[in-house]
Design a protein around this motif. Structure first.
Motif, PDB file in Angstrom:
ATOM      1  N   ASN A  68       7.597 -16.358   4.668  1.00 45.39           N
ATOM      2  CA  ASN A  68       6.564 -15.282   4.985  1.00 45.39           C
ATOM      3  C   ASN A  68       6.391 -14.374   3.959  1.00 45.39           C
ATOM      4  N   ALA A  69       7.544 -14.009   3.287  1.00 44.29           N
ATOM      5  CA  ALA A  69       7.788 -12.964   2.201  1.00 44.29           C
ATOM      6  C   ALA A  69       6.828 -13.723   1.002  1.00 44.29           C
ATOM      7  N   ARG A  70       7.292 -15.030   0.655  1.00 42.53           N
ATOM      8  CA  ARG A  70       6.774 -15.894  -0.474  1.00 42.53           C
ATOM      9  C   ARG A  70       5.034 -15.822  -0.293  1.00 42.53           C
ATOM     10  N   TYR A  71       4.647 -16.019   0.994  1.00 48.09           N
ATOM     11  CA  TYR A  71       3.121 -15.968   1.224  1.00 48.09           C
ATOM     12  C   TYR A  71       2.573 -14.733   0.811  1.00 48.09           C
ATOM     13  N   TRP A  72       2.910 -13.604   1.147  1.00 50.73           N
ATOM     14  CA  TRP A  72       2.621 -12.307   0.849  1.00 50.73           C
ATOM     15  C   TRP A  72       2.888 -11.876  -0.827  1.00 50.73           C
ATOM     16  N   TYR A  73       3.753 -12.328  -1.441  1.00 51.13           N
ATOM     17  CA  TYR A  73       4.000 -12.162  -2.829  1.00 51.13           C
ATOM     18  C   TYR A  73       2.914 -12.794  -3.636  1.00 51.13           C
ATOM     19  N   ARG A  74       2.583 -14.000  -3.143  1.00 54.89           N
ATOM     20  CA  ARG A  74       1.503 -14.875  -3.643  1.00 54.89           C
ATOM     21  C   ARG A  74       0.099 -14.075  -3.484  1.00 54.89           C
TER      22      ARG A  74
END
Length: 102
Positions: A68-74
C-alpha cells in the motif's frame, strides 16, 4: 512567523495542533503523536493533494504495509522511504514547512 521543525515537534507536546497547518502537515502532526487513525482520516479526505499522498505513503510504512505504501509513493511522485520511519517523518515535515505559509 516561520515555523521550524523544532517548533513543530514541540507543539506535539501541547496536544493541540498549531493553527493554519495544511492537511498534509496536520496529518503529520497527528502521525507524530502516534495517532495513525486521525492522520489517515485526513489524508484519505485529501487524496487529490500530492502532499497528502506522500504522507499517506509514509503512514502505510508506519503500519508496515509496504504494498500500500508503494502505491501511495507512486501517486505522490516520491521514492519509497527507507530507514527509520521517524527519520522520514522529519524529512517530510521539513520539506512541507519550507513550502508552506509558515
Amino acid at each position: 512567523m516561520s515555523m521550524t521543525l523544532s517548533v513543530f515537534k514541540e507543539s506535539l507536546e501541547d496536544g493541540i495542533p498549531p493553527q493554519g497547518l495544511s492537511p498534509a502537515l496536520l496529518a503529520l502532526w497527528w502521525g507524530g503523536r502516534s495517532d495513525w487513525p486521525a492522520a489517515h482520516e485526513i489524508v484519505q479526505a485529501n487524496e487529490q493533494d500530492p502532499e497528502c499522498n506522500w504522507v499517506h505513503a509514509w503512514l502505510h510504512r508506519v503500519e508496515d504495509d509496504a504494498d500500500n505504501a508503494r502505491y501511495w509513493y507512486r501517486r505522490a511522485g516520491h521514492a519509497m522511504g527507507h530507514g527509520p520511519v521517524m527519520d522520514e517523518w522529519q524529512v517530510i515535515v521539513i520539506r512541507l514547512l519550507s513550502g508552506s505559509g509558515y
